[in-house]
Write an enzyme that holds these catalytic residues in place. Sequence first.
Site, PDB file in Angstrom:
ATOM      1  N   GLU A  60       0.828  -1.208   0.000  1.00 31.61           N
ATOM      2  CA  GLU A  60       0.000   0.000   0.000  1.00 31.61           C
ATOM      3  C   GLU A  60       0.864   1.261   0.000  1.00 31.61           C
ATOM      4  O   GLU A  60       0.598   2.213  -0.752  1.00 31.61           O
ATOM      5  CB  GLU A  60      -0.932  -0.006   1.212  1.00 31.61           C
ATOM      6  CG  GLU A  60      -1.710   1.285   1.444  1.00 31.61           C
ATOM      7  CD  GLU A  60      -2.720   1.613   0.356  1.00 31.61           C
ATOM      8  OE1 GLU A  60      -3.229   2.749   0.361  1.00 31.61           O
ATOM      9  OE2 GLU A  60      -2.994   0.736  -0.512  1.00 31.61           O
ATOM     10  N   HIS A 125     -12.496   3.430  -9.473  1.00 30.62           N
ATOM     11  CA  HIS A 125     -11.123   3.905  -9.265  1.00 30.62           C
ATOM     12  C   HIS A 125     -10.215   3.496 -10.425  1.00 30.62           C
ATOM     13  O   HIS A 125      -9.450   4.312 -10.954  1.00 30.62           O
ATOM     14  CB  HIS A 125     -10.606   3.345  -7.941  1.00 30.62           C
ATOM     15  CG  HIS A 125      -9.265   3.865  -7.534  1.00 30.62           C
ATOM     16  ND1 HIS A 125      -8.996   5.199  -7.392  1.00 30.62           N
ATOM     17  CD2 HIS A 125      -8.110   3.228  -7.228  1.00 30.62           C
ATOM     18  CE1 HIS A 125      -7.745   5.370  -7.016  1.00 30.62           C
ATOM     19  NE2 HIS A 125      -7.178   4.188  -6.912  1.00 30.62           N
ATOM     20  N   HIS A 214     -19.171 -10.142 -15.854  1.00 33.79           N
ATOM     21  CA  HIS A 214     -17.860  -9.793 -16.416  1.00 33.79           C
ATOM     22  C   HIS A 214     -17.478 -10.738 -17.553  1.00 33.79           C
ATOM     23  O   HIS A 214     -16.968 -10.293 -18.589  1.00 33.79           O
ATOM     24  CB  HIS A 214     -16.791  -9.817 -15.333  1.00 33.79           C
ATOM     25  CG  HIS A 214     -15.422  -9.484 -15.849  1.00 33.79           C
ATOM     26  ND1 HIS A 214     -15.144  -8.301 -16.508  1.00 33.79           N
ATOM     27  CD2 HIS A 214     -14.247 -10.190 -15.837  1.00 33.79           C
ATOM     28  CE1 HIS A 214     -13.872  -8.278 -16.863  1.00 33.79           C
ATOM     29  NE2 HIS A 214     -13.311  -9.415 -16.470  1.00 33.79           N
ATOM     30  N   HIS A 276      -3.063  -9.455 -16.768  1.00 29.78           N
ATOM     31  CA  HIS A 276      -4.450  -9.170 -17.141  1.00 29.78           C
ATOM     32  C   HIS A 276      -4.727  -7.668 -17.031  1.00 29.78           C
ATOM     33  O   HIS A 276      -5.335  -7.066 -17.930  1.00 29.78           O
ATOM     34  CB  HIS A 276      -5.375  -9.964 -16.208  1.00 29.78           C
ATOM     35  CG  HIS A 276      -6.796 -10.025 -16.654  1.00 29.78           C
ATOM     36  ND1 HIS A 276      -7.179 -10.524 -17.884  1.00 29.78           N
ATOM     37  CD2 HIS A 276      -7.951  -9.655 -16.019  1.00 29.78           C
ATOM     38  CE1 HIS A 276      -8.497 -10.461 -17.989  1.00 29.78           C
ATOM     39  NE2 HIS A 276      -8.991  -9.929 -16.877  1.00 29.78           N
TER      40      HIS A 276
END
Length: 302
Positions: A60, A125, A214, A276
Amino acid sequence: MFSKKNLKWLSVLATVIMAFVQLGGALVTKTGSADGCGSDWPLCHGAFLPQNLPIQTLIELSHRAVSGLSLIVVLWLVIVAWKHIGYIKEVKPLSCISVGFLLIQALVGAAAVMWQQNAYVLALHFGISLISFSSVFVLTLIIYEVDRKYEADELFIRKPLRIYTWIMALIVYMTIYTGALVRHKEASLAYGQWPLPFNDLMPHNVQDWVNLTHRGMALIAFIWILITFIHAVNNYRENRTIRYGYTAAFILVILQVTTGALSIITEVNLFIALLHALFITLLFGLIAYFIILMLRTIRSGG
């Protein structure tokens, strides 16, 4: 510092850093590191650099550092580009989009840390950051005069291909959103085998439905890009920009589908998952360039 000679290497640096921002965001989600710094932002567990650094905190913190660096480098690029090639029509709008969406991306990321947004908001996001990356990517292509080398500055894209491409952009963006939602809903391994769990096709929960949606969007994206690729190659044989560009888009969607399938087969191998994310980032950047070319045609009265 702001001389024209810095423009080319600076644009490449900005593009690479923005790509790492994309991959870093995917890594944070895939490793469950979004709470690596608790609910503190911009600090981490109440400190600039906490003494205890488990792997989630390190991931993070690294993502925040790269995101901060990207803002500095992109701002630097925008100032230099605005100063020296601002006369090119696309440069100023692309510069504004690059910085604007980078700031929005940072604010959404900060809000996610501080107020624990739901998965449907968090999924935005990645899409927001993709718009910023694509703007920097297209700006780099313009700086390197790719247009002139491949006669793109003289290209006239007829209406049928423009329609195909606009629809392609919409479908791919929806696929990106549903893919991000899969990650944030922790639904990567929901809904069984790939391509379908033929012994039990009915989804049983929200995760199953998100994953199935998806997969459906990915199939639609693959088919539509294939159709667009065939149309482009058959009708623009003499134009290298169209021929190479849409061929690259088709190759990228093949790689995207392949890594998506392998993610399920390998039970979300981290390296494959990052590939991906990389392939969809490059594909969307390429589509953004197609959009610039189409807008030029429309502006010229096409």
